[in-house]
Design a protein around this motif. Structure first.
Motif: not given
Lengths: 358, 631
Positions: B443-460
Motif C-alpha cells: 500500500y505504501g504512502g501513509n500506511v507504510d510510513m505509520l507502519m514503519q514508524r511502529f516497526a522502528e519503535v518496536m525494533s528500538r
C-alpha cells in the motif's frame, strides 16, 4: 545539521518516553511486590504516599473496619492495597488510579529526579544510586571491549579482503564463520573453564574493587576477550565484504594509475568509502555488547548493571522501580547510539547531508 | 590441452573430416533435454558448493539424531536417580586408550586409617569403594592440619594461656586405672616447656574416689617423665581410678607448653595400657583456667587415586527401604527363574539365586497401613546394574548429570526442544513479518510510513526490556520465552518482505493483472509474494539460528523452560529441557564436572555453524547475485 540533531533528540525522548510508559503500565498491571519485612514495608508504603502513588487514611468506623478485616481474613485480593490493623483503627494505604500515578511518576522524575526506592534488591535504597554505583563497571568493560575489537576486526577484514581467495582469506573466513556461530555465553564459559579453572592463568571470577591493580587488570582480560569474539567476527566479515566490493571499483584503479601505492590507495580511498556501512555496525555492536554483558556479568560475577537487572527479575520478587530505571538506562543507550550513527554518516561521507532538503 | 595452438598444430589427415549434415535439411527441432525449473535451478546451485553441502548434511544428521537418539540410546533421562549421578563419560572404543573410560582422578581425599594396603603400605581413602579403585595409581601424602579429628595424626597438644591467665587445666575423657599391685606409673612426654618464667606442668589425680584432685608430680623441663604414682605417694593403699588432669601454669601470661603423649604403664607388660597421643590427647577438656587447647605439628594423610565411578555406582548397593510393590513386581517378572536361598547367618533375611537384581534381603521392614492398604518395604542389597536392566556396565557416552540422567539423551532431547522452539518461533515471526511487510510494502504512502514508524519503535526496544516486561506479566516459562522471541524477531522478516514488495509491485505483470480486475489479496499472494519468496525464505532460515541462540541465552539465564516442565504443540508434549537449560545446569560444576558443559557446548556450536552455513548456501542458491557478499 543542528536542527536535524535537535529533531532526532526530541524523537529519542519520545521513543524513550513511550517505551518507559509501556513499562510503567505493565508494572502496574502485574502484582506488586513490596519489601518482605514489616518494618521495611511500612517505610515503603509511607514513601508511596509521599510520592503520591497511594492515599493514606485512618479507618476508625467500626463497620468499615469489620469489612476490611473480613477482606484480609478471607484473603480476598485487594490489589496493591495495604492495611495495618492496629486494633482501634486500621491504617489503610490505598492506591490512587493508575493514570494519576503515572503523572505523579513523571513529575517525580522530571522535577526531583526521583526514580523511587528499591523494593527487593537493596531495600530502601534509591534505585538511581544503585545504578550509579554499577554503571562505571559495565561501561568501562564495554568501552575497553570496543577499543579492542575495532582495530582487530578492521585489520583482519582488510587482510582478508586484500588476500581474497587465498589461503589466509579462507582461513579467516572459516574462523569468522565459527566465531560468529558459537553463542557468546558458550565462549565465555569455555574461556573461564580453560583459563580460569584449568590453567589458572587468570582469575575465575571478577576481582573485587579493592584488589591489587595487577589482579584487576588480569580480571578484565577474560570478559573483554569473551565480549569481543562475536563482534570481531562480525566486523571482519563486513569489512571484507565492503572492501572487496570497493577494491574492484574504477576509482581505485584510477588512484593506482595516478601512482599511489597500494597501501595509500587502500587506506585513503578504499577504506574511507567502505566506512559508510561499517560505522553503524560498529556503533550498534556497542549496543549488542551491552546486551551480551548481562550474561557475562552473571557468569563472571561482575558487579555491573546486568547483574542487578537479573536480580531485579527474580521470580516473585520483582523490583519494579529498579527495573524501570534500568530500562531507561539500556534504552537510552540504544537510542543515542542511533543518533551517533546518523550524525557520523555526515562526517564520514560528506555526500550524505543530514536533514538537507531534496 | 585443447587450446588453439594444440589443435592447429595437430596434424589431422584430410580424409578424417566429414560433413555432419551432408544431404540433410535443417528444420526446427525440439529442445533436447529437460527444462530446468526455478527450484531445480536452485538445487543445482545449492549442490555446487561442496563445503556448504557437507554442512547441510551434518545439520540434517543432527536433526535426525535429535529425534532418534533419545530412543536408540535407551537410557533414563527423566527420572532422578542420585546413585548414578555425575558418572563421567564412557565411550566403547576410546576407553581402551584411557580417555573417556569412566574413571576420574580424585585428589587429596582423607584416608581411612583402619584400611591399609598390605603390599604397598598405603592407606585407602575413606568412603570410596575399594573395588573401583586402581591400586597402582594410589599415592599417599602427608599435609599439616590442626583440626581436632581422628583422621589427623601425630603432633603435640598445646596448652596456651590467655593473656589474662596464669594457669589452665585439662582433663582426660577416660579414667586411668592405676593398679597398685603392678606398680602402675604414668609417662608424660613433654615437648616444649618454658623454663625461665616459673613454668610448670603439674599432674593431678583423684586419689580418693570422689575426692579432690591432688598434685602428684610437678614437671619443669622437657622430655619423658615417669610419674611413679605409688612411689611418690606412699600412703596410697589401693588402686587409683581417676581421670587424669594436667595443669599448666606460668608467670608469663600467653605462654604455652606442648605435650606429645601421655601413657599408662605397669609391670604386667611392656606395652602401655593406655596411650594418649595425637587425637586422643587433643580431645582432653579444659576444666579450669583460661586458655586454648590446640594441636600443633599434626598431620593428615591424603590419598590421590584413579577411581572407576561406574564400578562403584553399579556395585552391590544397599537400599534401606526398597518398596514392596517393586519387589513383588520383580519377583513376578522373573517367575520360576528365581530361587530363594535361606541365609543361615540371618534368620530374618534370605538370598536370591544368581542373576536376580536383588541379591540379598536383610529383613522386611514394618508395614504401615494407610487407608486400609498396607505398605511395606525391604532392606536389601541390589545388584544395581542388573536392577537398572544392564547386563554389563552401561556406557553413558556423555556421562550423567547431577540427577543421574543420561547427558547423551538429554543433549539430543535438548537439541530437539531448541530446534522445535526455533521452528515454532520462526513460523510465527515469518507469518507476522510477511503479513506486515506485505501490507506495508504494497500500500505504501501513509500506511507504510505509520507502519514503519511502529516497526522502528518496536525494533528500538532492547530485548532485555522486552524480556523484563514479559517476565513481569507472565512469569518465566514457555509463554514468556516465545513472546520475547517473537516481539524482537518479526521485524527483520517484515522489512525484507517490504523491500521485495517495493521491488515487484510496479512490474508489468502486476499492472496487467490489476487491469484485469484482480483484487489486492490476489495481487499480494499470487503475483508479488511468489516472486520475492526466495529472499524471504533465506531470511527466515537465517533467522532460525538467531532464535535458537536467543532461546539458549534466555534458558541459560533461567527465564526459559526447565527440567520437569513440558509444553504442548498440536497435542504432542515436548520436554522442557533445552540446550540452554543443560548449559545452565552445568555452570555450577564447571570445575569438577566439565563434561556437563563441554558436550552441550559442542553440539550447540556445531548446530549454529552448520545452520548458518546452510542458510548462506540457501541464499547463494536462491539469489546468485548475492554470492559471497557476507561470507
Amino acid at each position: 545539521m543542528f536542527r536535524y540533531i535537535l529533531i532526532r533528540i526530541v524523537w529519542i525522548f519520545i521513543l524513550l518516553f513511550t517505551i518507559l510508559s509501556i513499562n510503567f503500565a505493565v508494572t502496574k498491571l502485574a502484582p506488586s511486590y513490596p519489601p518482605p519485612t514489616e518494618e521495611e514495608k511500612s517505610m515503603y508504603f509511607n514513601k508511596q504516599v509521599y510520592d503520591g502513588y497511594m492515599e493514606f487514611r485512618l479507618v476508625t468506623e467500626a463497620k468499615e473496619m469489620e469489612e476490611i478485616r473480613k477482606k484480609i481474613a478471607t484473603g480476598e485480593a485487594i490489589r496493591s492495597s495495604y492495611y495495618e490493623d492496629k486494633g482501634d483503627f486500621i491504617r489503610a494505604f490505598e492506591p490512587v488510579p493508575v493514570s494519576e500515578q503515572y503523572f505523579k511518576w513523571i513529575k517525580n522524575i522530571v522535577t526531583r529526579w526521583d526514580w523511587g526506592l528499591s523494593t527487593r534488591v537493596a531495600v530502601g535504597k534509591p534505585v538511581f544510586d544503585i545504578l550509579k554505583e554499577r554503571i562505571p563497571t559495565t561501561m568501562a568493560l564495554n568501552v575497553i571491549a570496543l577499543l579492542f575489537y575495532i582495530p582487530i576486526g578492521l585489520t583482519l577484514g582488510i587482510i582478508a579482503a586484500l588476500n581474497k581467495d587465498k589461503i589466509i582469506d579462507n582461513f579467516i573466513s572459516i574462523a569468522v564463520m565459527i566465531m560468529i556461530s558459537i553463542p557468546n555465553f558458550v565462549i565465555i564459559i569455555m574461556l573461564v573453564m580453560i583459563f580460569g579453572y584449568y590453567l589458572e592463568w587468570l582469575p575465575s571470577i571478577f576481582p573485587a574493587k579493592d584488589a591489587v591493580a595487577a589482579l584487576r587488570f588480569r580480571g578484565l582480560i577474560l570478559p573483554v576477550l569473551a565480549l569481543t569474539f562475536g563482534p570481531v567476527a562480525g566486523l571482519t566479515r563486513i569489512t571484507r565484504a565492503e572492501l572487496t566490493e570497493v577494491l574492484t571499483s574504477e576509482f581505485l584503479l584510477l588512484a593506482r594509475t595516478k601512482g599511489l601505492t597500494r597501501r595509500q590507495a587502500v587506506i585513503r580511498h578504499a577504506m574511507r568509502n567502505s566506512m559508510v556501512p561499517l560505522v553503524p555496525t560498529i556503533i550498534f555492536s556497542f549496543v549488542g555488547i551491552l546486551g551480551g554483558t548481562v550474561i557475562m556479568e552473571r557468569i563472571y560475577s561482575i558487579p555491573g548493571t546486568g547483574q542487578i537487572f537479573l536480580r531485579s527479575l527474580t521470580r516473585n520478587a520483582y523490583d519494579y522501580n529498579l527495573l524501570l530505571s534500568l530500562s531507561a538506562f539500556y534504552t537510552s543507550i540504544a537510542l543515542f547510539a542511533i543518533l551517533i550513527v546518523d550524525v557520523t554518516y555526515g562526517i564520514i561521507d560528506p555526500r550524505i547531508r543530514m536533514g538537507g532538503r531534496k | 590441452m585443447y587450446n588453439e595452438k594444440n589443435i592447429i598444430n595437430k596434424d589431422i589427415p584430410k580424409q578424417k573430416f566429414e560433413f555432419v549434415q551432408k544431404g540433410q535439411k535443417l528444420y526446427e527441432q525440439k529442445i533436447q533435454g529437460k527444462p530446468i525449473g526455478y527450484m531445480k535451478d536452485v538445487w543445482m546451485r545449492f549442490r555446487k558448493n561442496k563445503v556448504n553441502l557437507i554442512a547441510s548434511t551434518i545439520l540434517l544428521v543432527l536433526i535426525i539424531c535429535s529425534i532418534l537418539m533419545p530412543i536408540i540410546s535407551n537410557k533414563e533421562y527423566i527420572k532422578i536417580d542420585e546413585k548414578v549421578s555425575f558418572l563421567p563419560p564412557r565411550v566403547p572404543i576410546l576407553e581402551k586408550f584411557g580417555i573417556m573410560d569412566g574413571t576420574v582422578f580424585i585428589e587429596d581425599r582423607a584416608v581411612d586409617l583402619s584400611k591399609k594396603d598390605e603390599e604397598t603400605g598405603l592407606y585407602l581413602p575413606k568412603g570410596y569403594n575399594e573395588k573401583a579403585l586402581y591400586m597402582d595409581t594410589l599415592t599417599n601424602k602427608r599435609v599439616e592440619s590442626l583440626e581436632k579429628s581422628p583422621l589427623i595424626l601425630n603432633g603435640q597438644s598445646v596448652l596456651r594461656l590467655n593473656y589474662d591467665s596464669t594457669s589452665m587445666t585439662v582433663e582426660s575423657n577416660e579414667f586411668y586405672n592405676l593398679s597398685i599391685a603392678n606398680n602402675a606409673y604414668i609417662e608424660i612426654d613433654v615437648f616444649e616447656l618454658d623454663s625461665s618464667s616459673n613454668s610448670k606442668i603439674e599432674v593431678l589425680l583423684q586419689t580418693d574416689f570422689g575426692g579432690d584432685y591432688t598434685v602428684i608430680e610437678t614437671i619443669t623441663e622437657t622430655g619423658k617423665h615417669q610419674v611413679k604414682v605409688f612411689e611418690l605417694n606412699e600412703d596410697l593403699y589401693a588402686d587409683v581410678i581417676s581421670k587424669l588432669r594436667i595443669r599448666y601454669s606460668s608467670d608469663n601470661k600467653g605462654y604455652y607448653a606442648a605435650i606429645t603423649s601421655i601413657s599408662l604403664f605397669d609391670d604386667s607388660s611392656n606395652e602401655p595400657i593406655l596411650f594418649d597421643e595425637g587425637y586422643q590427647l587433643s580431645v582432653y577438656k579444659i576444666v579450669d583456667g583460661k586458655g586454648l587447647y590446640q594441636r600443633q605439628n599434626s598431620e593428615m594423610i591424603l590419598a590421590s587415586f584413579r577411581y572407576n565411578k561406574y564400578l562403584s555406582a553399579f556395585d552391590l548397593t544397599y537400599e534401606s527401604a526398597f518398596s514392596s510393590v517393586e519387589y513383588e513386581k520383580l519377583l513376578a517378572e522373573w517367575g520360576d527363574k528365581v530361587e530363594v536361598i535361606p541365609n543361615p547367618d540371618n534368620p530374618d533375611g534370605w538370598f536370591f539365586s544368581e542373576g536376580f537384581p536383588i541379591r540379598e534381603v536383610v529383613r522386611k521392614n514394618d508395614s504401615i497401613k494407610v487407608g486400609g492398604q498396607s505398605y511395606s518395604s525391604y532392606e536389601v542389597y541390589l545388584d544395581y546394574a542388573s536392577y537398572l536392566g544392564y547386563d554389563d556396565l552401561p556406557y553413558y557416552l556423555f556421562g550423567t548429570t547431577l540427577a543421574g540422567r543420561d547427558l547423551f539423551s538429554l543433549v539430543w532431547v535438548g537439541l530437539r526442544t531448541s530446534l522445535l522452539i526455533g521452528a515454532i518461533v520462526t513460523l510465527i515471526n515469518v507469518t507476522i513479518g510477511i503479513l506486515y511487510g506485505a501490507v506495508s510494502g504494497y500500500y505504501g504512502g501513509n500506511v507504510d510510513m505509520l507502519m514503519q514508524r511502529f516497526a522502528e519503535v518496536m525494533s528500538r526496544i532492547p530485548w532485555l526490556i522486552v524480556l523484563s516486561i514479559m517476565v513481569v506479566l507472565f512469569d518465566p516459562g514457555i509463554t514468556t520465552l516465545i513472546l520475547t522471541l517473537v516481539i524482537t524477531g518479526w521485524i527483520g522478516i517484515a522489512s525484507v518482505t517490504r523491500m521485495q514488495f517495493y521491488r515487484y509491485k510496479r512490474r508489468e505483470y502486476v499492472l496487467a493483472s490489476r487491469t484485469m480486475g484482480a483484487r489486492d489479496l490476489r495481487l499480494i499472494f499470487r503475483h508479488i509474494l511468489p516472486n520475492g519468496i526466495g529472499t524471504i525464505i533465506t531470511a527466515s532460515v537465517l533467522s532460525i539460528p538467531l532464535v535458537i541462540f536467543l532461546e539458549a541465552a534466555l534458558s541459560f539465564l533461567g527465564f526459559g523452560i526447565g527440567h520437569g516442565q513440558s509444553f504442548n504443540v498440536f497435542g504432542f508434549t515436548f520436554s522442557g529441557v533445552s540446550i540452554g537449560v543443560l548449559l545452565s545446569d552445568g555452570r555450577n560444576f564447571l570445575f569438577n564436572h566439565p563434561y556437563l558443559t563441554v558436550f552441550p557446548s559442542i553440539v550447540v556450536s556445531i548446530l549454529m555453524i552448520t545452520f548458518n552455513m546452510f542458510g548462506n548456501a540457501l541464499r547463494d542458491a536462491f539469489n546468485p547475485s548475492l554470492r559471497g557478499v557476507e561470507d
